[in-house]
Design a protein around this motif. Structure first.
Motif, mmCIF file in Angstrom:
data_model
loop_
_atom_site.group_PDB
_atom_site.id
_atom_site.type_symbol
_atom_site.label_atom_id
_atom_site.label_comp_id
_atom_site.label_asym_id
_atom_site.label_seq_id
_atom_site.Cartn_x
_atom_site.Cartn_y
_atom_site.Cartn_z
ATOM 1 N N ASP A 37 43.467 38.845 30.874
ATOM 2 C CA ASP A 37 43.882 40.533 30.812
ATOM 3 C C ASP A 37 42.621 41.152 31.344
ATOM 4 N N GLY A 38 43.029 42.004 32.220
ATOM 5 C CA GLY A 38 41.941 43.034 32.550
ATOM 6 C C GLY A 38 40.849 42.376 33.499
ATOM 7 N N LEU A 39 41.174 40.999 34.183
ATOM 8 C CA LEU A 39 40.183 40.554 35.067
ATOM 9 C C LEU A 39 40.890 40.108 36.104
ATOM 10 N N PHE A 40 40.349 40.501 37.416
ATOM 11 C CA PHE A 40 40.923 39.963 38.646
ATOM 12 C C PHE A 40 39.868 39.289 39.518
ATOM 13 N N SER A 41 40.097 38.249 40.372
ATOM 14 C CA SER A 41 39.087 37.638 41.114
ATOM 15 C C SER A 41 39.482 38.185 42.638
ATOM 16 N N GLN B 47 31.738 33.577 48.052
ATOM 17 C CA GLN B 47 31.825 33.634 46.685
ATOM 18 C C GLN B 47 33.096 34.678 46.493
ATOM 19 N N THR B 48 33.114 34.650 45.066
ATOM 20 C CA THR B 48 34.371 35.394 44.776
ATOM 21 C C THR B 48 33.682 36.816 44.033
ATOM 22 N N ALA B 49 34.626 37.930 44.244
ATOM 23 C CA ALA B 49 33.970 39.234 43.561
ATOM 24 C C ALA B 49 35.026 39.436 42.332
ATOM 25 N N TYR B 50 34.796 40.091 41.303
ATOM 26 C CA TYR B 50 35.660 40.501 40.165
ATOM 27 C C TYR B 50 35.996 41.835 39.754
ATOM 28 N N LEU B 51 37.049 42.080 39.718
ATOM 29 C CA LEU B 51 37.436 43.444 39.185
ATOM 30 C C LEU B 51 37.750 43.460 37.601
ATOM 31 N N ILE B 52 36.887 44.495 37.021
ATOM 32 C CA ILE B 52 37.151 44.329 35.577
ATOM 33 C C ILE B 52 37.775 45.781 35.194
ATOM 34 N N GLU C 264 38.989 50.040 29.569
ATOM 35 C CA GLU C 264 39.205 51.309 29.156
ATOM 36 C C GLU C 264 39.409 52.509 30.159
ATOM 37 N N GLY C 265 40.173 52.221 31.580
ATOM 38 C CA GLY C 265 40.255 53.162 32.532
ATOM 39 C C GLY C 265 39.085 53.161 33.364
ATOM 40 N N PHE C 266 38.109 52.510 33.158
ATOM 41 C CA PHE C 266 36.804 52.425 33.922
ATOM 42 C C PHE C 266 36.809 51.009 34.550
ATOM 43 N N ASN C 267 37.066 50.960 35.928
ATOM 44 C CA ASN C 267 37.081 49.579 36.515
ATOM 45 C C ASN C 267 35.635 49.399 37.421
ATOM 46 N N VAL C 268 35.127 48.261 36.932
ATOM 47 C CA VAL C 268 33.826 47.721 37.646
ATOM 48 C C VAL C 268 34.129 46.620 38.671
ATOM 49 N N LEU C 269 33.566 46.531 39.529
ATOM 50 C CA LEU C 269 33.865 45.493 40.705
ATOM 51 C C LEU C 269 32.395 44.707 40.362
ATOM 52 N N TRP C 270 32.510 43.649 40.104
ATOM 53 C CA TRP C 270 31.108 42.769 39.726
ATOM 54 C C TRP C 270 30.916 41.832 41.087
ATOM 55 N N ASP C 271 29.877 41.722 41.766
ATOM 56 C CA ASP C 271 29.512 41.235 42.948
ATOM 57 C C ASP C 271 30.519 41.698 44.080
ATOM 58 N N CYS C 272 30.140 41.354 45.091
ATOM 59 C CA CYS C 272 31.153 41.834 46.122
ATOM 60 C C CYS C 272 31.185 40.548 47.247
ATOM 61 N N ILE C 273 32.092 40.866 48.125
ATOM 62 C CA ILE C 273 32.544 40.012 49.275
ATOM 63 C C ILE C 273 32.587 40.766 50.518
ATOM 64 N N ASP D 146 39.928 44.990 53.786
ATOM 65 C CA ASP D 146 41.015 45.478 54.874
ATOM 66 C C ASP D 146 41.974 46.265 54.126
ATOM 67 N N GLU D 147 42.802 47.344 54.618
ATOM 68 C CA GLU D 147 43.669 47.990 54.281
ATOM 69 C C GLU D 147 44.569 47.613 52.917
ATOM 70 N N LYS D 148 44.979 46.229 53.253
ATOM 71 C CA LYS D 148 45.899 45.548 52.375
ATOM 72 C C LYS D 148 44.914 45.476 50.934
ATOM 73 N N THR D 149 43.663 44.977 51.136
ATOM 74 C CA THR D 149 42.947 44.967 49.871
ATOM 75 C C THR D 149 42.608 46.191 49.180
ATOM 76 N N ILE D 150 42.252 47.242 49.962
ATOM 77 C CA ILE D 150 42.286 48.586 49.251
ATOM 78 C C ILE D 150 43.348 49.100 48.641
ATOM 79 N N GLU D 151 44.624 48.777 49.368
ATOM 80 C CA GLU D 151 45.853 49.293 48.552
ATOM 81 C C GLU D 151 45.958 48.542 47.285
ATOM 82 N N GLU D 152 45.870 47.233 47.392
ATOM 83 C CA GLU D 152 46.077 46.340 46.025
ATOM 84 C C GLU D 152 44.973 47.032 45.066
ATOM 85 N N ILE D 153 43.740 47.210 45.230
ATOM 86 C CA ILE D 153 42.796 47.617 44.370
ATOM 87 C C ILE D 153 43.113 48.936 44.082
#
Ligand SMILES: [Zn+2]
Ligand SMILES: [Zn+2]
Length: 274
Positions: A61-65, A76-81, A84-93, A97-104
């Motif tokens: 719940d609340g965590l996406f790789s 490596q994998t980045a994580y989206l947490i 409470e309505g404040f999303n943090v990207l932990w580390d980066c890859i 691309d557009e598809k990733t931007i849309e999904e996020i």
């Protein structure tokens, strides 16, 4: 003019006419230069190749790789947490691309980006500009930021509260500014630690380890490992995610303490005789 990317570590450089002479991150004992020679690419070339996709998976719940397939550079994998309505990207890859931007964007976008250490700086500035988010890096790793940006905020001291329930802790070790992220409400409020390479989840998922250099197998001093384990002792967490889909699923707090003890015994020559 292009923003060149080192194909070994995946880190992007400032705009230039020609490829950089060498990669600062790879010309150092915690990384390595590809034995077949330094190579460069660009994000545009990666997008146009049609080779790459980012796979976004819900881990809990609340965590996406977010992971690039096939693997690129360190892989490596980045994580989206979602907190409470404040999303943090932990580390980066590197790949974006557009598809990733849309999904996020569908997951609520990114309000802040935080990095564990320089090996994962990748195309952090592209991500920051795309999602209009600040990047948080410990000031002790300032010298490793090869593409500067006004989006980068250098934090100092031993810990930094990024948002309510999300705190960065500087443990050092692998890098002087090496940081982990403590997410209080993760894992059904038992607490989660996202550690990048700073505390490493090993093959036996009941244990972790700590290294100065992973590719070149250079350990850390006993004193430093003790200090790192002591720093996380008072944090409430039950689970650890590293940067390669390895997870200590439960009792991760105990795993860190017993792993530090074992590591120090090994360094001191009291763990085994061979
Ligand atoms: Zn590199
Ligand atoms: Zn690393």
């Amino acid at each position: 003019m292009s923003h060149f990317i080192c194909t070994t570590c995946g880190v992007q450089y400032p705009e230039s006419q020609k490829e950089p002479a060498e990669c600062l991150i790879c010309n150092e004992e915690r990384q390595y230069v590809n034995p077949s020679g330094q190579e460069w690419t660009t994000l545009e070339a990666m997008q146009q190749s049609g080779l790459y996709v980012n796979e976004i998976l819900q881990e809990e719940d609340g965590l996406f790789s977010i992971t690039t397939k096939p693997s690129f550079a360190i892989g490596q994998t980045a994580y989206l947490i979602q907190n409470e309505g404040f999303n943090v990207l932990w580390d980066c890859i590197t790949y974006l691309d557009e598809k990733t931007i849309e999904e996020i964007r569908r997951l609520g976008g990114i309000q802040a980006i935080a990095l564990s250490h320089p090996h994962y700086y990748s195309t952090q500035v592209e991500w920051a500009e795309t999602f209009n988010a600040p990047i948080y890096i410990h000031e002790d790793d300032r010298e490793w930021v090869v593409r500067p940006s006004d989006n980068i905020i250098f934090w100092s001291g031993e810990s930094f509260e990024l948002a309510r329930g999300i705190t960065l802790h500087r443990l050092g070790g692998h890098f002087k500014g090496g940081a982990v992220l403590h997410w209080e409400s993760g894992n059904q409020h038992k607490g989660v630690l996202l550690t990048g390479d700073i505390i490493q989840v090993v093959a036996d998922r009941r244990w972790v380890s700590f290294m100065y250099s992973y590719p070149n197998l250079i350990p850390l001093p006993a004193e430093k490992v003790r200090e790192m384990a002591d720093h996380v002792k008072d944090l409430s967490f039950n689970r650890i995610y590293n940067a390669f889909h390895r997870v200590v699923a439960e009792r991760a707090d105990e795993a860190v303490q017993k792993s530090a003890d074992r590591y120090i015994k090994a360094l001191e020559g009291t763990l085994f005789t061979t």
